[in-house]
Design an enzyme around this catalytic site. Sequence first.
Site, PDB file in Angstrom:
ATOM      1  N   TYR A   1       0.829  -1.212   0.000  1.00  0.00           N
ATOM      2  CA  TYR A   1       0.000   0.000   0.000  1.00  0.00           C
ATOM      3  C   TYR A   1       0.862   1.261   0.000  1.00  0.00           C
ATOM      4  O   TYR A   1       1.795   1.412   0.788  1.00  0.00           O
ATOM      5  CB  TYR A   1      -0.914   0.030   1.227  1.00  0.00           C
ATOM      6  CG  TYR A   1      -1.663   1.349   1.366  1.00  0.00           C
ATOM      7  CD1 TYR A   1      -2.747   1.629   0.547  1.00  0.00           C
ATOM      8  CD2 TYR A   1      -1.249   2.322   2.276  1.00  0.00           C
ATOM      9  CE1 TYR A   1      -3.420   2.831   0.640  1.00  0.00           C
ATOM     10  CE2 TYR A   1      -1.907   3.536   2.381  1.00  0.00           C
ATOM     11  CZ  TYR A   1      -2.994   3.785   1.549  1.00  0.00           C
ATOM     12  OH  TYR A   1      -3.646   4.991   1.633  1.00  0.00           O
TER      13      TYR A   1
ATOM     14  N   HIS B   1      -3.554  16.234  -2.994  1.00  0.00           N
ATOM     15  CA  HIS B   1      -3.914  16.389  -1.589  1.00  0.00           C
ATOM     16  C   HIS B   1      -3.677  17.810  -1.078  1.00  0.00           C
ATOM     17  O   HIS B   1      -4.044  18.126   0.059  1.00  0.00           O
ATOM     18  CB  HIS B   1      -3.130  15.390  -0.729  1.00  0.00           C
ATOM     19  CG  HIS B   1      -3.635  13.978  -0.840  1.00  0.00           C
ATOM     20  ND1 HIS B   1      -4.004  13.400  -2.030  1.00  0.00           N
ATOM     21  CD2 HIS B   1      -3.833  13.015   0.109  1.00  0.00           C
ATOM     22  CE1 HIS B   1      -4.399  12.163  -1.825  1.00  0.00           C
ATOM     23  NE2 HIS B   1      -4.313  11.901  -0.528  1.00  0.00           N
TER      24      HIS B   1
ATOM     25  N   ASN C   1       1.879  11.941   5.683  1.00  0.00           N
ATOM     26  CA  ASN C   1       1.032  11.077   6.494  1.00  0.00           C
ATOM     27  C   ASN C   1       1.422  11.165   7.968  1.00  0.00           C
ATOM     28  O   ASN C   1       2.438  10.630   8.390  1.00  0.00           O
ATOM     29  CB  ASN C   1       1.169   9.631   5.999  1.00  0.00           C
ATOM     30  CG  ASN C   1      -0.022   8.761   6.362  1.00  0.00           C
ATOM     31  OD1 ASN C   1       0.044   7.556   6.267  1.00  0.00           O
ATOM     32  ND2 ASN C   1      -1.115   9.368   6.766  1.00  0.00           N
TER      33      ASN C   1
ATOM     34  N   TYR D   1     -15.624  33.399  46.313  1.00  0.00           N
ATOM     35  CA  TYR D   1     -14.979  32.222  45.729  1.00  0.00           C
ATOM     36  C   TYR D   1     -13.892  32.589  44.721  1.00  0.00           C
ATOM     37  O   TYR D   1     -12.900  31.870  44.578  1.00  0.00           O
ATOM     38  CB  TYR D   1     -16.018  31.343  45.022  1.00  0.00           C
ATOM     39  CG  TYR D   1     -16.999  30.643  45.927  1.00  0.00           C
ATOM     40  CD1 TYR D   1     -16.937  30.760  47.311  1.00  0.00           C
ATOM     41  CD2 TYR D   1     -18.004  29.843  45.383  1.00  0.00           C
ATOM     42  CE1 TYR D   1     -17.849  30.110  48.127  1.00  0.00           C
ATOM     43  CE2 TYR D   1     -18.918  29.183  46.188  1.00  0.00           C
ATOM     44  CZ  TYR D   1     -18.841  29.331  47.561  1.00  0.00           C
ATOM     45  OH  TYR D   1     -19.741  28.689  48.369  1.00  0.00           O
TER      46      TYR D   1
ATOM     47  N   ARG E   1     -11.006  33.221  47.118  1.00  0.00           N
ATOM     48  CA  ARG E   1     -10.725  32.150  48.077  1.00  0.00           C
ATOM     49  C   ARG E   1     -10.399  30.824  47.394  1.00  0.00           C
ATOM     50  O   ARG E   1      -9.590  30.036  47.888  1.00  0.00           O
ATOM     51  CB  ARG E   1     -11.948  31.977  48.984  1.00  0.00           C
ATOM     52  CG  ARG E   1     -11.669  31.180  50.225  1.00  0.00           C
ATOM     53  CD  ARG E   1     -12.915  30.759  50.990  1.00  0.00           C
ATOM     54  NE  ARG E   1     -14.112  31.537  50.766  1.00  0.00           N
ATOM     55  CZ  ARG E   1     -15.335  31.101  51.030  1.00  0.00           C
ATOM     56  NH1 ARG E   1     -15.499  29.883  51.541  1.00  0.00           N
ATOM     57  NH2 ARG E   1     -16.397  31.849  50.826  1.00  0.00           N
TER      58      ARG E   1
ATOM     59  N   PHE F   1      -1.710   7.108  12.291  1.00  0.00           N
ATOM     60  CA  PHE F   1      -1.994   8.447  11.764  1.00  0.00           C
ATOM     61  C   PHE F   1      -3.242   9.066  12.386  1.00  0.00           C
ATOM     62  O   PHE F   1      -3.509  10.256  12.205  1.00  0.00           O
ATOM     63  CB  PHE F   1      -2.202   8.375  10.248  1.00  0.00           C
ATOM     64  CG  PHE F   1      -3.216   7.323   9.847  1.00  0.00           C
ATOM     65  CD1 PHE F   1      -4.575   7.511  10.071  1.00  0.00           C
ATOM     66  CD2 PHE F   1      -2.806   6.140   9.272  1.00  0.00           C
ATOM     67  CE1 PHE F   1      -5.502   6.542   9.729  1.00  0.00           C
ATOM     68  CE2 PHE F   1      -3.731   5.161   8.912  1.00  0.00           C
ATOM     69  CZ  PHE F   1      -5.086   5.365   9.143  1.00  0.00           C
TER      70      PHE F   1
ATOM     71  N   GLU G   1     -12.003   5.877   5.086  1.00  0.00           N
ATOM     72  CA  GLU G   1     -11.588   6.573   6.305  1.00  0.00           C
ATOM     73  C   GLU G   1     -12.863   7.016   7.022  1.00  0.00           C
ATOM     74  O   GLU G   1     -13.284   8.172   6.941  1.00  0.00           O
ATOM     75  CB  GLU G   1     -10.676   7.743   5.929  1.00  0.00           C
ATOM     76  CG  GLU G   1      -9.409   7.252   5.216  1.00  0.00           C
ATOM     77  CD  GLU G   1      -8.695   8.313   4.408  1.00  0.00           C
ATOM     78  OE1 GLU G   1      -9.119   9.492   4.449  1.00  0.00           O
ATOM     79  OE2 GLU G   1      -7.717   7.977   3.720  1.00  0.00           O
TER      80      GLU G   1
END
Length: 657
Positions: free
Chosen positions: A164, A194, A307, A395, A398, A444, A529
Amino acid sequence: MPRYTVHVRGEWLAVPCRDAQLTIGWLGREAVRRYIKNKPDNGGFASVDDVRFLVRRCKGLGLLDHEDLLEVALEDNEFVEVVIEGDAMSPDFIPSQPEGVYLYSKYREPEKYIALDGESLTTEDLVNLGKGRYKIKLTPTAEKKVQKSREVIDSIVKEKTVVYGITTGFGKFARTVIPVNKLEELQVNLVRSHSSGVGKPLIPERCRMLLALRINVLAKGYSGISLETLKQVIEVFNASCLPYVPEKGTVGASGDLAPLSHLALGLIGEGKMWSPKSGWADAKYVLEAHGLKPVVLKPKEGLALINGTQMITSLGCEAVERASAIARQADIVAALTLEVLKGTTKAFDTDIHAVRPHRGQIEVAFRFRSLLDSDHHPSEIAESHRFCDRVQDAYTLRCCPQVHGVVNDTIAFVKNIITTELNSATDNPMVFASRGETISGGNFHGEYPAKALDYLAIGVHELASISERRIERLCNPSLSELPPFLVAEGGLNSGFMIAHCTAAALVSENKALCHPSSVDSLSTSAATEDHVSMGGWAARKALRVIEHVEQVLAIELLAACQGIEFLRPLRTTTPLEKVYDLVRSVVRPWIKDRFMAPDIEAAHRLLVEQKVWEVAAPYIEKYRMEHIPESRPVSPTAFSLEFLHKKSIRIPESGDL
């Protein structure tokens, strides 16, 4: 022969010059001539003689005189712009310099190196690399690991094994086998296709961090990149040649594909690139101007570059470091407010926190004691109400150890995850040289840093939430016993009225930003994905939340210092007086209303640059060393002697206190 790279209306032109005695005016005309020649409609001009223009440097944007000689006014290979008179600049135009150019006009090439091995990078190291303080080199061990990893890839290609991303397509195309003669084209196509991000480009510091972190991951030796290519990438980093990386477009699995692809696109000489020397220009020209050649991708190398979770993690690294800085300074600002509001220190008693021993809570309570201990550094303000009948405070005063404390512990938790991620291999497939094989997995996936950074935003936001309530107490005369909105002649003057509104607006905005992005997932890549982390948005909004926290605390710091003006001639403790003096070195007291935004920004810079911490920290450490083991640092955000030595801060002598 000298050569110049000239920008004309969005086009970059290489203009050689045979005679250095020619002028700036000649260079501008020649660039316009070449621009017109390349346009079917001549760029809308009948001839060069019709064009009136200005010429300016890309670096610093300084205008150049048309009559100056090229050899006098410019360096060889310098980048310049021709600005044609009458042109209206598009709002989408990429300027010659990024936002904050004034920060980079003083850029100096670093002389020191950090040796990367993929195993030991810290968040502090990466931030310093982002600021341009170091160059990068590889350790000998890392070089050997990278070489052995590459041998596995070369063997796969030679034997035509189906693996792959090396000999197949990507994502849904994982079953498509690619011919050997197209394997290099496969990697280039991957990077180009990409590179689909949108939005503003990362500022130089963040792009440096992104590039440095990718180098560190490649140095681990599980990515299959060649040592030759990795060294080319390091040369690009060391020259501060930074690709155009849009901030939006990653879903955080399979890694940060879009931003890392834009990073790789610049490395192969395509897309835009920035350097302190050139400003924005075509990547091939920027590389050439620095004596560098574009990377020629070998099989697997495109995938090796894009990647991983480095976008999420590098932004997360900045977020963690800024969160640490503002968390420890929030204690100082709150202590100053408590003094102005004439609060009590009883709530910070050691025994109270010993019976609820959260590390962050104990440390914050200690810091309050070290800053407010009237016996240690006498406070005239504290003495003035020592015998008042007030039993306990609100508060927001404190409960600072409990509220600020869990922020410290949150930061420590997130920093641990980010540090692990900095030194993790996040490729797919992974190359295991010791086994001589590649294995597909899911490292990834950005869920770890995504979840951690969502948690960081939620945690750190609370510093602003409680700070805004303290600002309200400072501005409200029924709660503070001070003039309304901390200004004389109220009515004629509004004082801090709208500064408090700004703080309230930022806190409200943070409430929306704190919604976790990592609870969302959208299936991508044709359901290959099918679960993603949305970590890119988690990182970006964490940074925005932290910036808002810094700004709210800057407003509180100004308000507290203004409150002190109404308590004079009484003085607070020595460390808090030092903080007051620091603020007054950049912001004068308010006698009457004035333009307030620059003062808020000045105080914000003090916090971002950790100046408030630097002036108070020596007194905190002095107190720590003089007290029992309860004072030992117990939090990753706690002060240490190492910080003193790095900053060359002097620990005060007893007489100084």
